[in-house]
Structures are given as C-alpha cells and as structure tokens.
Design a protein around this motif. Structure first.
Motif, PDB file in Angstrom:
ATOM      1  N   ILE A 185       0.812  -0.946  -0.176  1.00 40.66           N
ATOM      2  CA  ILE A 185       0.113  -0.225  -0.004  1.00 40.66           C
ATOM      3  C   ILE A 185       0.889   1.353  -0.079  1.00 40.66           C
ATOM      4  CG2 ILE A 185      -1.895   1.317   1.370  1.00 40.66           C
ATOM      5  CD1 ILE A 185      -2.806  -1.280   2.223  1.00 40.66           C
ATOM      6  N   ARG A 186       1.768   1.156   0.865  1.00 41.46           N
ATOM      7  CA  ARG A 186       2.799   2.392   0.946  1.00 41.46           C
ATOM      8  C   ARG A 186       3.279   2.519  -0.396  1.00 41.46           C
ATOM      9  NH1 ARG A 186       4.007   5.092   5.162  1.00 41.46           N
ATOM     10  NH2 ARG A 186       3.297   3.488   6.685  1.00 41.46           N
ATOM     11  N   ASP A 187       3.975   1.630  -0.833  1.00 40.13           N
ATOM     12  CA  ASP A 187       4.610   1.883  -2.186  1.00 40.13           C
ATOM     13  C   ASP A 187       3.721   2.135  -3.492  1.00 40.13           C
ATOM     14  OD1 ASP A 187       6.967   0.991  -0.906  1.00 40.13           O
ATOM     15  OD2 ASP A 187       7.043  -1.039  -1.897  1.00 40.13           O
ATOM     16  N   ARG A 188       2.329   1.692  -3.640  1.00 40.95           N
ATOM     17  CA  ARG A 188       1.612   2.262  -4.353  1.00 40.95           C
ATOM     18  C   ARG A 188       1.052   3.760  -4.294  1.00 40.95           C
ATOM     19  NH1 ARG A 188      -0.081   3.295  -9.185  1.00 40.95           N
ATOM     20  NH2 ARG A 188      -2.259   3.338  -9.647  1.00 40.95           N
ATOM     21  N   PHE A 189       0.969   4.391  -3.085  1.00 34.08           N
ATOM     22  CA  PHE A 189       0.732   5.608  -2.844  1.00 34.08           C
ATOM     23  C   PHE A 189       1.784   6.498  -2.993  1.00 34.08           C
ATOM     24  CE2 PHE A 189      -3.295   3.802  -1.338  1.00 34.08           C
ATOM     25  CZ  PHE A 189      -4.373   4.460  -1.855  1.00 34.08           C
ATOM     26  N   ALA A 190       2.912   5.907  -2.846  1.00 31.65           N
ATOM     27  CA  ALA A 190       4.471   6.856  -2.883  1.00 31.65           C
ATOM     28  C   ALA A 190       4.561   6.860  -4.451  1.00 31.65           C
ATOM     29  CB  ALA A 190       5.446   6.275  -2.388  1.00 31.65           C
ATOM     30  N   THR A 191       4.056   5.945  -5.240  1.00 34.91           N
ATOM     31  CA  THR A 191       4.113   6.046  -6.726  1.00 34.91           C
ATOM     32  C   THR A 191       2.941   7.065  -7.206  1.00 34.91           C
ATOM     33  OG1 THR A 191       5.042   3.879  -7.057  1.00 34.91           O
ATOM     34  CG2 THR A 191       3.882   4.899  -8.995  1.00 34.91           C
ATOM     35  N   ILE A 192       1.918   7.072  -6.700  1.00 31.80           N
ATOM     36  CA  ILE A 192       0.911   8.266  -7.128  1.00 31.80           C
ATOM     37  C   ILE A 192       1.332   9.324  -6.542  1.00 31.80           C
ATOM     38  CG2 ILE A 192      -1.426   8.896  -6.483  1.00 31.80           C
ATOM     39  CD1 ILE A 192      -2.293   6.033  -5.993  1.00 31.80           C
ATOM     40  N   ILE A 193       1.930   9.648  -5.499  1.00 31.48           N
ATOM     41  CA  ILE A 193       2.415  11.111  -5.141  1.00 31.48           C
ATOM     42  C   ILE A 193       3.430  11.290  -6.103  1.00 31.48           C
ATOM     43  CG2 ILE A 193       3.680  12.120  -3.309  1.00 31.48           C
ATOM     44  CD1 ILE A 193       2.140  10.476  -1.382  1.00 31.48           C
ATOM     45  N   ARG A 194       4.574  10.550  -6.394  1.00 27.37           N
ATOM     46  CA  ARG A 194       5.584  11.051  -7.262  1.00 27.37           C
ATOM     47  C   ARG A 194       4.996  11.183  -8.692  1.00 27.37           C
ATOM     48  NH1 ARG A 194       8.192   6.364  -5.142  1.00 27.37           N
ATOM     49  NH2 ARG A 194       7.618   5.252  -6.694  1.00 27.37           N
ATOM     50  N   ASP A 195       3.983  10.534  -9.154  1.00 22.35           N
ATOM     51  CA  ASP A 195       3.466  11.004 -10.421  1.00 22.35           C
ATOM     52  C   ASP A 195       2.622  12.246 -10.581  1.00 22.35           C
ATOM     53  OD1 ASP A 195       4.338   8.397 -11.525  1.00 22.35           O
ATOM     54  OD2 ASP A 195       2.291   7.535 -11.521  1.00 22.35           O
ATOM     55  N   ARG A 196       2.182  12.620  -9.476  1.00 17.59           N
ATOM     56  CA  ARG A 196       1.405  13.857  -9.350  1.00 17.59           C
ATOM     57  C   ARG A 196       2.468  15.010  -9.192  1.00 17.59           C
ATOM     58  NH1 ARG A 196      -4.057  14.189  -8.223  1.00 17.59           N
ATOM     59  NH2 ARG A 196      -4.969  12.186  -8.348  1.00 17.59           N
ATOM     60  N   LEU A 197       3.348  14.656  -8.251  1.00 18.34           N
ATOM     61  CA  LEU A 197       4.515  15.857  -8.326  1.00 18.34           C
ATOM     62  C   LEU A 197       5.199  15.905  -9.521  1.00 18.34           C
ATOM     63  CD1 LEU A 197       6.086  14.896  -4.736  1.00 18.34           C
ATOM     64  CD2 LEU A 197       4.764  16.614  -5.088  1.00 18.34           C
ATOM     65  N   ALA A 198       5.425  14.997 -10.225  1.00 22.93           N
ATOM     66  CA  ALA A 198       6.150  15.240 -11.708  1.00 22.93           C
ATOM     67  C   ALA A 198       4.960  15.969 -12.594  1.00 22.93           C
ATOM     68  CB  ALA A 198       6.219  13.721 -12.352  1.00 22.93           C
ATOM     69  N   GLY A 199       3.841  15.565 -12.295  1.00 24.10           N
ATOM     70  CA  GLY A 199       2.695  16.772 -13.117  1.00 24.10           C
ATOM     71  C   GLY A 199       2.893  18.037 -12.724  1.00 24.10           C
ATOM     72  N   VAL A 200       3.044  18.387 -11.514  1.00 22.31           N
ATOM     73  CA  VAL A 200       3.262  19.588 -11.007  1.00 22.31           C
ATOM     74  C   VAL A 200       4.332  20.204 -11.428  1.00 22.31           C
ATOM     75  CG1 VAL A 200       3.586  20.972  -8.967  1.00 22.31           C
ATOM     76  CG2 VAL A 200       1.925  19.240  -8.837  1.00 22.31           C
ATOM     77  N   LEU A 201       5.484  19.481 -11.565  1.00 24.63           N
ATOM     78  CA  LEU A 201       6.922  20.247 -11.871  1.00 24.63           C
ATOM     79  C   LEU A 201       6.685  20.503 -13.513  1.00 24.63           C
ATOM     80  CD1 LEU A 201       9.296  18.037  -9.835  1.00 24.63           C
ATOM     81  CD2 LEU A 201       8.854  20.448  -9.533  1.00 24.63           C
ATOM     82  N   HIS A 202       6.099  19.463 -14.410  1.00 26.88           N
ATOM     83  CA  HIS A 202       5.977  19.667 -15.745  1.00 26.88           C
ATOM     84  C   HIS A 202       5.128  20.954 -15.946  1.00 26.88           C
ATOM     85  CE1 HIS A 202       5.033  18.626 -20.149  1.00 26.88           C
ATOM     86  NE2 HIS A 202       3.877  18.752 -19.831  1.00 26.88           N
ATOM     87  N   TRP A 203       4.016  21.213 -15.401  1.00 25.12           N
ATOM     88  CA  TRP A 203       3.230  22.510 -15.472  1.00 25.12           C
ATOM     89  C   TRP A 203       4.199  23.678 -15.186  1.00 25.12           C
ATOM     90  CZ3 TRP A 203       1.754  26.826 -12.846  1.00 25.12           C
ATOM     91  CH2 TRP A 203       0.728  27.501 -13.590  1.00 25.12           C
ATOM     92  N   LEU A 204       4.880  23.629 -14.031  1.00 27.23           N
ATOM     93  CA  LEU A 204       5.628  24.824 -13.616  1.00 27.23           C
ATOM     94  C   LEU A 204       6.709  24.906 -14.817  1.00 27.23           C
ATOM     95  CD1 LEU A 204       6.273  24.066  -9.662  1.00 27.23           C
ATOM     96  CD2 LEU A 204       4.993  25.889 -10.999  1.00 27.23           C
ATOM     97  N   ASP A 205       7.367  23.994 -15.248  1.00 26.87           N
ATOM     98  CA  ASP A 205       8.287  24.211 -16.439  1.00 26.87           C
ATOM     99  C   ASP A 205       7.807  24.781 -17.691  1.00 26.87           C
ATOM    100  OD1 ASP A 205      10.551  23.222 -14.967  1.00 26.87           O
ATOM    101  OD2 ASP A 205      10.195  21.100 -15.655  1.00 26.87           O
ATOM    102  N   ALA A 206       6.411  24.351 -17.951  1.00 24.37           N
ATOM    103  CA  ALA A 206       5.835  24.970 -19.146  1.00 24.37           C
ATOM    104  C   ALA A 206       5.347  26.076 -18.753  1.00 24.37           C
ATOM    105  CB  ALA A 206       4.632  23.896 -19.269  1.00 24.37           C
TER     106      ALA A 206
END
Length: 283
Positions: free
Chosen positions: A229-250
């Motif tokens: 469970i912890r690993d799955r939600f850690a992946t979800i968090i990383r994916d969402r953070l990557a989306g945030v950073l992508h938006w900021l770069d754009a």
C-alpha cells in the motif's frame, strides 16, 4: 427505486445544468435542490453529504449517465454483504470528435469497456492490497457506493478543493473500512467532453494535485501500513509531483504558483520528493 439528488454547482461546465434539470422533469423519481452559490467540488460534495438521507451514497457528476435499473442491484449487493463500501464499475466514453482527438493525441483510448471483477468481502487494508495487485484501484469517488452511516461515523468528508478532492478522499475512506468488496456492476457511463476536462493551463488544477499529495502522505504517515500500500501511494504521489513540475516548467511566468508549491511541499515534507523528481541526486 426512489432517488434523491442534490444538484450542486461545483464549478461544472454550463451544460451540466440542463442535464440535472432534465433528471427532475415531471414523472421522474428524482428531486433536485440547486445550490445558490458556486463552490469547489470538495465543498459541494460535503454539502450533499449534509443534505441527503438514505442508506448508500453514489457520487455522480453531471457527465455521468446512470444506467437503468442498476441502483437497486448495487444497493442490494452492498446491503446483502453489510458493506461499508462497494466498488462498482463504469464505461468511459468520448462523445464529441474534438474530445476524442484530444485524447488520441495523448495515446488514451476514446472508449474503455468495463473490466472490474467481483472480489470477496475484505477489510479496508486487504481490499487496497487486492485492487493494487489486480490493477483495479481507482481514485475516483464515483467508482464507489458508500454506506452513509459509515461516512458519518468516521466523520469522513472531502477536502475543500476544486480538483482532485476524490483522489485525496478515497484512500482515507477505504483504509479504515471493515467490509469492502468489488462487484462487476456497471452503474453509469462517464460521458467525457473536451470542455469538461481539466486543462494544463489551470494553475488551480496543479495546486490541488499537490494538496492531494499532502493529504495522502499525511494520512498514511505514522501508520503501520503494508509496504504494498505504501509503495503504491508513494508512486501516485511521485506521479502527481512530476505533473506539478511539468506544469511549472511549461509556465515559467507563474512564479507565484511555484512559490506556493514549494512552500506547501516544504511544510509537509514533500520538498525532498519534489527535488528527487528534478534530479537523480535530489538537488
């Protein structure tokens, strides 16, 4: 089947109002109760929680088409198993050419068929492990039928966010549940339209995505959670953070959004994760 619907303005597209009004036409067993002000989706759902009765709740949006005769079947499945939560299925469909082309450009299918399989009755942590390992975990609140008394007893409410309120809510609702199962019951068709989808240009979208990360990490922090469970939600968090950073770069001109993101991530221990997404050594 008698259904009570509270129509709430959660900043939905303009075409949602005629849909809700049509459901309450003469001869239909549905009542609508419009709100008087615009509110974020999380706040709108909480307003509905306070207003409705009944034994089980299904949260649908204006672009969800409820299928005939399924509510009695879904409620019977939940009640017969004395369930806190029943996961149900839906069909995702694009109804306009522009929307289909928009998704095709992102390598996403224009239509997906229902694929949920029945599961045994499990407690919340065991159910999360089951859907994680089977690939059936869904963070969307309209994928579940909730026992109203269960939500009230646990004081489970949505964060007052415009977007992503269900991504933050669903794990908090599933984890403490005593009895949960999945059923291959297609309750609705999700009728996607291009103008109903979130756009990369909306800063609130990405700020709320970060807030969902904060909420998920905060909920599981300090709990003795199964590593799967912890690993799955850690992946979800990383994916969402990557989306945030992508938006900021754009959007380098949105410095105020960048400052807000870094302030929130630092306060809640996510800055290291943000930095790790930026470079392999975490700088």
């Amino acid at each position: 089947c008698r259904v009570r619907c509270r129509k709430l303005d959660g900043r939905a597209p303009a075409y949602s109002r005629p849909i809700a009004t049509g459901h309450s036409a003469p001869g239909r067993k549905l009542w609508t109760s419009p709100s008087t002000s615009t509110m974020p989706m999380g706040t709108a759902r909480n307003t509905g929680l306070d207003a409705v009765g009944g034994d089980y709740l299904l949260f649908l949006d204006a672009d969800d088409l409820l299928q005939p005769g399924v509510l009695p079947r879904a409620v019977a499945a939940a009640a017969s198993g004395d369930l806190d939560i029943l996961q149900v299925d839906f069909v995702d469909r694009i109804e306009d050419e522009e929307g289909a082309l928009w998704l095709a450009a992102r390598n996403r299918p224009a239509k997906t068929t229902a694929s949920l399989a029945d599961s045994p009755v499990l407690d919340g942590p065991s159910f999360l492990i089951h859907v994680i390992e089977s690939g059936a975990y869904r963070p969307t609140v309209w994928s579940y039928l909730f026992r109203r008394e269960y939500l009230a007893a646990r004081a489970l409410r949505f964060a007052g966010m415009r977007y992503h309120e269900d991504a933050e809510f669903v794990p908090r609702a599933l984890y403490p549940a005593a009895r949960v199962r999945a059923a291959a019951i297609v309750t609705h068709v999700h009728r996607r339209r291009r103008d109903s989808l979130m756009t990369d240009g909306d800063a609130r979208n990405w700020l709320d995505s970060l807030e969902a990360c904060v909420g998920i990490e905060g909920y599981f922090s300090g709990k003795d959670v199964d590593p799967r469970i912890r690993d799955r939600f850690a992946t979800i968090i990383r994916d969402r953070l990557a989306g945030v950073l992508h938006w900021l770069d754009a959007h380098p001109d949105r410095g105020e959004v960048r400052s807000r993101v870094m302030e929130r991530s630092g306060r809640h221990g996510l800055r290291r994760s943000l930095a790790a997404e930026r470079s392999p050594d975490g700088r």
